[in-house]
Design an enzyme around this catalytic site. Sequence first.
Site, PDB file in Angstrom:
ATOM      1  N   GLU B 121     -21.089  -5.182  71.459  1.00 26.35           N
ATOM      2  CA  GLU B 121     -20.621  -3.816  71.704  1.00 26.35           C
ATOM      3  C   GLU B 121     -21.790  -2.873  71.958  1.00 26.35           C
ATOM      4  OE1 GLU B 121     -19.737  -5.722  69.167  1.00 26.35           O
ATOM      5  OE2 GLU B 121     -17.763  -6.297  69.919  1.00 26.35           O
ATOM      6  N   HIS B 191      -7.871  -4.603  62.971  1.00 28.25           N
ATOM      7  CA  HIS B 191      -7.165  -4.448  64.247  1.00 28.25           C
ATOM      8  C   HIS B 191      -6.177  -3.295  64.143  1.00 28.25           C
ATOM      9  CE1 HIS B 191      -8.637  -8.593  64.318  1.00 28.25           C
ATOM     10  NE2 HIS B 191      -8.637  -8.504  65.621  1.00 28.25           N
TER      11      HIS B 191
END
Lengths: 448, 388
Positions: B121, B191
Amino acid sequence: MLARCAAALRGRTAGSLPAAARGLAASAGAAGGEQPPAAAPTSQPSSSQEDRMDFPGGSVPFTAGMDWHGGAFAPRAPLPCYRTIDAAGREVPDAAIPHPLPRETAVRMYETMVRLQTVDVLFYEAQRQGRFSFYMTSSGEEATAIGSAAALHPDDVVFSQYREQGVIMYRGFSIQNMAHQCFGNMHEQGKGRQMPIHYGSRELNFHTISSPLATQLPHAVGAAYAMKLEQRGTVAAAYFGEGAASEGDFHAALNFAATLGAPVIFVCRNNGWAISTPASDQYRGDGIAGRGPAYGIATLRVDGGDTRAVYNATAEARRIALEQQAPVLLEAMSYRSGHHSTSDDSSRYRAAEEMRAWRARDPVSRFQRWLVDQGWWDDAADTAARQAARREVIQALEAAQRAPKPPLSTMFEDVYARMPPHLEAQRAEVLAHVAAHPDACPADIPVK
Amino acid sequence: MALAAAVRRGMQAQLWGGLLQSQLRGLASSAQLQQSAAAAAAAAEASPAAASPAGPPEAAGRTVKMNLCAAVNDALHIAMAEDSRTLCFGEDVGFGGVFMCSRGLQERFGRDRVFNTPLSEQGIVGFAIGAAAEGFRPVAEIQFADYIFPAFDQITNEAAKYRYRSGAAYNVGGLTIRAPYGAVGHGGHYHSQSPEAFFTHIPGVKVVMPSGPREAKGLLLASIREPDPVIFFEAKMLYRTAVEEVPEGDYEIPLGQARTVQQGSDITLVGWGQQVRVLELAAKEVQDQDKISCEILDLRTLLPWDADAVEASVRKTGRLLVSHEAPITSGFGAEVVSTIADRCFWSLEAPPARVCGYDTPFPLVFEPLYLPTARRVAEAIRRTVTAT
C-alpha cells in the site's frame, strides 16, 4: 546476560573477519549467507586502504572495471530448489538428509495432513452452505505447513499468516477448536471477534493471526530477539506468502533480523498467486530466496511440495538460527491449488491447465507414496485415517454450530487491560438498548 | 491486500446478522425514497446547498439503472477515455479488482495504464504521488480501507504537503485514492472499518464518501479532476445492494457541497456514505410512528465539509443528530457537533446527538449491536426531539 550474548557473538565471528572488523561484525549476524562487507571503525584506517574502500558499513575492494550486476546485466542463475522426493513420490538419489525422519514423526505428519485436507474440504463446504461466513484452504501447500511445523520445537514461537492452519494443527490445536473459531462461538479463544480462520493459541506458542499482510514479520524478529536475550534456546518462525513479501514490513523484518542477529526462521510460501496477481507481477529477480543473501541472511530454496525436504530444511534452519543466533530464510516453492478464499473464483484469472498440472503433483500424495515405499503406511491405514478425520470434522462442526456466541458484554472486554469508564458506559448503553428491544440482539448471543 | 479477497459474492448471500439484515431489506425502498426526495427537492427548488452548480444529475438526460460498483466503473471509463494520463492501478486491479470496479479497463486502455501492482500500500500511494507530481492522474486503489495504513505516511506527510512545502511549485492534484470501507455483515476487524476521521485530520487532502451509485459516479469524476489529492471511500456493502437510476455520460457533483436527501422541520440528521441510508430508515420510522419530521443531509465531502448547509438546516429545525459507523471518540461527528454548537448555539433546542460505532475494534459476531442501527438512531431522534 546482554554482555554474555555479545561476547558469544564476537567469539563466533572474530575468526572469519579481519581484526579491524570485529567490533561491528558482532552485530552483523553473518549467518551462513553472503558475508556482508567487513566493517572497519573509521578511526582506524585499514592497512589495505590502497585497494579497498573502508566505510562505516563495511569494506569493499576497488575495481577499475565497470561491472554491472543484476537486471539485464549478467543475470544470476536462480538458486536451485532442494528436494528429496520427486514429483512421483520417489526417493531422490543422494539427497542431503541431515535430519532423517523417524517413522513415528513421519506418520504423525501424514496423519495431520489427512486431517488438514479433511478440514479444508468440509469447512469449505460448510461455508458454501452458509454455516459460517468465510474460509481459506491450504490445498497444495500442506507439505510446507506440516513439514516445517514438525521440525520446530513446541517452545518455538510461531507468527503465521492465514494459510498455515496445518502448523497450528500439528502443534495440537484440535479440529474442534478450529470449528469453534470459525463459528465465533463462546468456546473460541478469540471470543468471536475475528473472521473465521484467525486462529491463535498461547499454550501452543502460536500468535493470533491478523489479516493485514506481513505485519507479523517484524513481530517475529522482536520476539526472537527477546528469546536471544533470555537465552531461551528457541526460535521464532514467521510464515508469509510471496505477495506479502512486497510489503515494507518484509524488508524491515529481514533487515532487523540480520542486523540484530535474531534467531528467526522466515518461511515464505511462494504459491504463485496473491489473489489474482501472479508472482510475475509481484517481483523481478530470483523470487524471495534471491533477496536473502543481499540482506546477509542464510537462505535456502526448497520444494514446498516435498514434505521431507521442508522438514530437513526447517530443521537445519533451526540449527543454524540457534547456533549462530541469526536469521534464516526459506522459500518453499508451491502452488495455491484452491481459490484465494471462499470470496474468490480463481478460474477468472488463471488457466485450468496450470491448475491441473500442479494438482497432479499433489504434495500429500507424494508423501503418502514415499511412506508406502518405506513400508510405514498402506491403503487400509489411509482409509481408516480419512474416515476418522471425516467423522471428527463433522462432529466438530455440529458441536460448534450448536454453541452460543460469547455474551454481549464481552464486546467491550480486552480493548484495554482494565475497562475505562467510557467503555463501561457504552456497555451499559448496549445492555439497556437490548433490554428495551430484545429482538435487536441475535438469538444466539447471550444478553449478559 | 489481504484476505477476504472480495466479499463480492459472499456479500450477496451470507450472514447479514440482526438489524443489518433489516437495514438491507430496507435498502430498496430507501433508494426509492432517496430518488423521490431528490426529485421533490429539485421541484421545490431546494435550498442552495442542496443543488449543485453543475445542475442536478437529471439535467444530463438519459439514465441507466446500475449499482454502485457499476457507477464507479462507469466513472473510471469516462476518466480514462478523456485523458491518456489517467492511470488505474492497485492490487488485483488488472483482472477487474476484487470487487470488479475496474472491470474492462485493462482490455480497453491497455496494460500500461491499468495494471496490478506488487502488494504494498505504501508503494501504491508513493508511486501514485510521483506520477501525479509529474502531471498524471493516477487513480490508486487500496483493496480495503482497513489496509490503507501502511500508506498513511505517504498520504499525510507527502501527498498532503506536496503543494504547501514547495510553495506550490509542485502538487499532486491528479491523485485520487479509492478504498472500499465500512460494515458488510461479516468482515470483522479488518474488512469493516471506517477510517475517514484519520484523514479528515490532514490539511491538504480532500475526503469524499458517496452515499449511492449516482452520487458515486458524479463525485468520483469530480475527485479525479479535482486539483487536490482526494481520498475516496466507497461503501462496499452498497457495491451490489444499492441500485438506482444513474445519468448516462459525463457529469460531476462538486466537492464540498452537502445534499439535502429529504426536507423536514423537527431535526437535522447528518451522515455520509452508507450511513445516509440508515438515517433514511430511521427518519421513516419516526415519521410513521411519532410524526417527527426529519431533514437529512448527506455531507458527501468530509474535508472540506459543507458547514453552511448544516448550519442553515439546524437553524430551521433547532436540533442536530450526526451518525457514523466509526467509533464515536474523535469521529468526524465530533467536528460537526462542535462547529454547529458554535454557529447555532442560540438556535439549538436540544443537545446535539451522536449515534456512532462504539469505542472497540470492529467485532465480528457483535456487528449488529456495534453498528449505529436505524433503531438506535430512531431512539436518539425521539430523545432529542422530546428533550425540549
